[in-house]
Write an enzyme that holds these catalytic residues in place. Structure first.
Site, short mmCIF file in Angstrom:
data_model
loop_
_atom_site.label_atom_id
_atom_site.label_comp_id
_atom_site.label_asym_id
_atom_site.label_seq_id
_atom_site.Cartn_x
_atom_site.Cartn_y
_atom_site.Cartn_z
N GLU A 177 0.86 -1.19 0.00
CA GLU A 177 0.00 0.00 0.00
C GLU A 177 0.89 1.23 0.00
O GLU A 177 1.96 1.24 0.63
CB GLU A 177 -0.90 0.02 1.24
CG GLU A 177 -1.73 1.31 1.31
CD GLU A 177 -2.84 1.29 2.35
OE1 GLU A 177 -2.72 0.58 3.35
OE2 GLU A 177 -3.83 2.03 2.14
N CYS A 209 -6.75 1.25 2.85
CA CYS A 209 -7.67 2.40 2.84
C CYS A 209 -7.47 3.27 1.61
O CYS A 209 -8.39 3.96 1.19
CB CYS A 209 -7.48 3.22 4.11
SG CYS A 209 -8.03 2.35 5.57
N ASN A 220 -12.49 -2.82 0.70
CA ASN A 220 -11.48 -2.95 1.74
C ASN A 220 -12.08 -2.54 3.08
O ASN A 220 -12.37 -1.36 3.27
CB ASN A 220 -10.29 -2.03 1.43
CG ASN A 220 -9.28 -2.03 2.56
OD1 ASN A 220 -8.60 -3.02 2.78
ND2 ASN A 220 -9.19 -0.93 3.29
N GLU A 221 -12.28 -3.50 3.94
CA GLU A 221 -12.73 -3.20 5.32
C GLU A 221 -13.98 -2.33 5.35
O GLU A 221 -14.18 -1.57 6.31
CB GLU A 221 -11.66 -2.44 6.11
CG GLU A 221 -10.37 -3.12 6.31
CD GLU A 221 -9.46 -2.37 7.29
OE1 GLU A 221 -9.75 -1.20 7.62
OE2 GLU A 221 -8.47 -2.96 7.71
O1 AHR Z 1 -2.33 -1.46 6.65
C1 AHR Z 1 -2.70 -0.18 7.05
C2 AHR Z 1 -4.19 0.03 7.01
O2 AHR Z 1 -4.82 -0.80 7.93
C3 AHR Z 1 -4.87 -0.30 5.70
O3 AHR Z 1 -4.84 0.73 4.82
C4 AHR Z 1 -6.27 -0.58 6.11
O4 AHR Z 1 -6.90 -1.47 5.26
C5 AHR Z 1 -6.15 -1.06 7.52
O5 AHR Z 1 -7.00 -0.40 8.38
#
Ligand code: AHR
Length: 644
Positions: A34, A238, A368-369
């Protein structure tokens, strides 16, 4: 068919006739990239010029503007003016550029200086590829001298370019560094009176990873390649669902010529140039033999958008219903771009970028989440059903919230079961004790429902104790490799001085790379993984959660890997039914990672806890003493050649 029969016979011989092996996922250990902690711009992406396209702005980061990281310089009594304009850009996606009006070029010229990302690192004798977009606005041509200086002003290398067009045009040259410096700056000096527009000022080392154009920093990319990940998930996190709908990561904006890509705010408080975009991600996967696992937004923004967790922001918002068909098409287009023939619309774009062959996309993450709201569910369902209908060959990965339990987790799983989503993505950042205590989490998971991708996990810290808690947990992922298909530690990279999230797997500065102990655990598991799990081989003297073990076999090599994780402060005796394996070489590899529980290698050099491998006689393996605070791996090598 003949080959398959031969493999079955070999397996049967190797296991001494036992039928104890169960199939597990061959893709279990991958990585998660990321753009957090300056992982991409200023990190893995080898561009050395910061804010090359003058697109920084205050919404990226408080106090930033189009001229951040730049200085206006006049030398030798030169004078003139500099301004930022937007009326005739290189491309509409790249609106800002500099106008340099040279009234008097003096003896040395007038222009711009860039200090890179905390200084530019050059090595004596190495070549650096410079490029710039210029538009000559005056009648006369404008010559530029391009110079590298160290921080005391000593010249380290130079070259020149001269305008010859009244339209935007890319000019390129190479600078050879005469001396090394880790804090150099780049200067462009116009050396004649006149007026010129400047954009996309770029400097790359010639030696990028695999010498790719627009490539990756070689040392960092190699450290990642050495993990031998089975897949790479990208670009987040995120970052994917973004800070508001307008900030979602849209893959189509990140391909094509770099000067035409859409730059935007990075949710982690800085700027994404998208220079490291989808083409570069897929190419990197291919270069290191990892499967690509792109994650696309599920049509909703991050529930924490606008800083909801602090001050009450906009929260999760969905793409308007009327725009969803176009968004769904964008998801389908990615599959065509990655895998479609060169005759298809998107396959042709991939080919035009230099990759006519398919990228062999197999997995796609959606969401994602995300908070499990009706807005999310409606959009996810539409996207999932469209992909399933048009591309049944693609495995879709759904999402079940940010934690190992709780409302979003429960609702997410219920929803995934209803839709029969093939795999769901679980995330957890927990204390090491949680990983030790939860080694049986997946033993009772339903084998008929969706499979699991442990897409983000890490224990809170970078000590050997943390790493061993993760290693113990990873033996349980192998044991449950029939239901857990994929896993990836998170986050992967963190730059010294620009770290928003701790811990991370690999820390780095401009000049060095610092893998953590946790990195070595990931590497040892990925390089000693298998596609079959074998039970009833290891018999420890006492059974407790501070001692974990697993046995896997890799069909391709026929090798068998035994892993032992001892988190106790005492050695552990184990008996191994080595006689159950046949067709092995008389020696084996013995690898150990051990130290004191609080040892950690975040930013120190050289690392203090690193694995060591020796060759031992196979017959020493029936009884072993596993040292305290250690991960031990035995690799029993097959003497039977299994042909593909
Ligand atoms: O890995 C860091 C963050 O943790 C990521 O962006 C998110 O998906 C999670 O909350």
């Amino acid at each position: 068919m003949k080959t398959k029969f031969r493999l079955i016979v070999l397996l049967f011989i190797a296991l001494g006739g036992m039928a104890q092996a169960k199939k597990i996922s061959p893709d279990l250990f991958g990585i998660f990239f990321e753009d957090i902690n300056y992982a991409a711009d200023g990190g893995l992406y080898a561009e050395m010029i910061q804010n090359r396209s003058f697109e920084y702005n205050p919404s990226d980061h408080y106090g930033w503007n189009a001229f951040t990281a730049w200085d206006y310089i006049t030398k030798g009594y030169a004078y003139g003016t500099v301004s930022i304009e937007t009326n005739q850009p290189v491309h509409k996606n790249n609106p800002h550029y500099v106008i340099l009006n040279i009234e008097d070029a003096g003896s040395e010229g007038i222009g711009l200086r860039n200090t890179g990302f905390d200084g530019i690192v050059v090595k004596a004798g190495e070549h650096y590829n410079f490029s710039v977009f210029l538009r000559q606005l005056s009648e006369n041509q404008i010559p530029f001298s391009i110079k590298l200086f160290d921080k005391k002003g000593k010249l380290l290398g130079e070259s020149t370019v001269t305008t010859n067009s009244h339209d935007w045009k890319k000019y390129e040259t190479t600078i050879t560094a005469t001396e090394s410096s880790d804090s150099a700056n780049l200067v462009l000096l116009a050396t004649a009176k006149g007026k010129v527009a400047i954009d996309m000022v770029s400097l790359f080392p010639e030696k990028t990873f695999k010498n790719r154009q627009n490539g990756l920093r070689a040392d960092l990319a190699q450290t990642i390649a050495d993990l031998h990940p089975k897949f790479i998930r990208f670009p987040g996190g995120c970052l994917v669902h973004g800070d508001g709908i307008g900030n979602m990561y849209r893959w189509e904006n990140t391909i094509g010529p770099v000067e035409q890509r859409v730059e935007q705010k990075d949710i982690w408080g800085y700027h994404q140039t998208a220079g490291l975009g989808y083409f570069e991600y897929f190419q990197f996967c291919e270069d290191i033999g990892a499967k690509p696992l792109p994650v696309l937004p599920a049509g909703v923004s991050c529930q924490n958008s606008g800083g909801t967790w602090r001050i009450g922001g906009t929260g999760q918002k969905g793409i308007p219903e009327a725009e969803m068909p176009a968004y769904i098409q964008e998801v389908l287009d990615l599959i065509e771009w990655a895998n479609g023939p060169v005759t298809s619309t998107w396959g042709a774009k991939r080919a035009a970028a230099g990759h006519p062959d398919s990228f062999h996309l197999q997995y796609i993450g959606i969401g994602n989440e995300d908070k499990q709201t009706p807005e999310f569910r409606e959009r996810f369902k539409q996207i999932y059903e469209a992909v399933k209908a048009k591309h049944p060959e693609i495995t879709v990965i759904g999402t079940v919230g940010p934690a190992p339990g709780g409302e979003d987790f429960e609702l997410g799983w219920k929803f995934a079961r209803q839709l029969q989503v093939p795999i769901v993505d679980e995330h957890y950042y927990m204390k090491p004790e949680w990983f030790i205590a939860n080694q049986h989490r997946y033993d009772t998971y339903d084998r008929k429902g969706p499979k699991v991708y442990v897409g983000e996990y890490a224990s809170h810290g970078s000590t050997l104790y943390n790493a061993l808690s993760e290693a113990a947990y990873m033996t349980s992922l192998e044991r449950n490799g029939d239901v857990v298909q994929l896993s990836s530690y998170a986050p992967l990279l963190a730059k010294k001085g620009h770290t928003q999230w701790n811990p991370d797997l690999i820390y780095f500065s401009n000049t060095a790379v610092f893998p953590t102990v946790n990195y070595y655990v990931q590497k040892l598991f990925a390089t000693n993984s298998g596609d079959q799990y074998i039970d009833h081989i290891i018999h420890p003297e006492k059974n407790d959660s501070l001692f974990a073990y697993s046995v896997v076999r890799e069909t391709k090599s026929g090798d068998i890997c035994l892993k032992f994780v001892n988190i106790n402060n005492k050695p552990e005796n184990v008996k191994i039914d080595i006689s159950k394996f046949k067709g092995l070489k008389s020696t084996m590899d013995y690898t150990i990672l051990t130290g004191k529980p609080n040892d950690q290698d975040r930013m120190e050099s050289p690392a203090i806890v690193i694995p060591h491998t020796n060759t031992l006689k196979l017959n020493t393996a029936s009884k072993l003493l596993i040292p305290p605070y250690s991960l031990v791996i035995l690799r029993l090598k097959s003497s039977l050649k299994s042909k593909k």
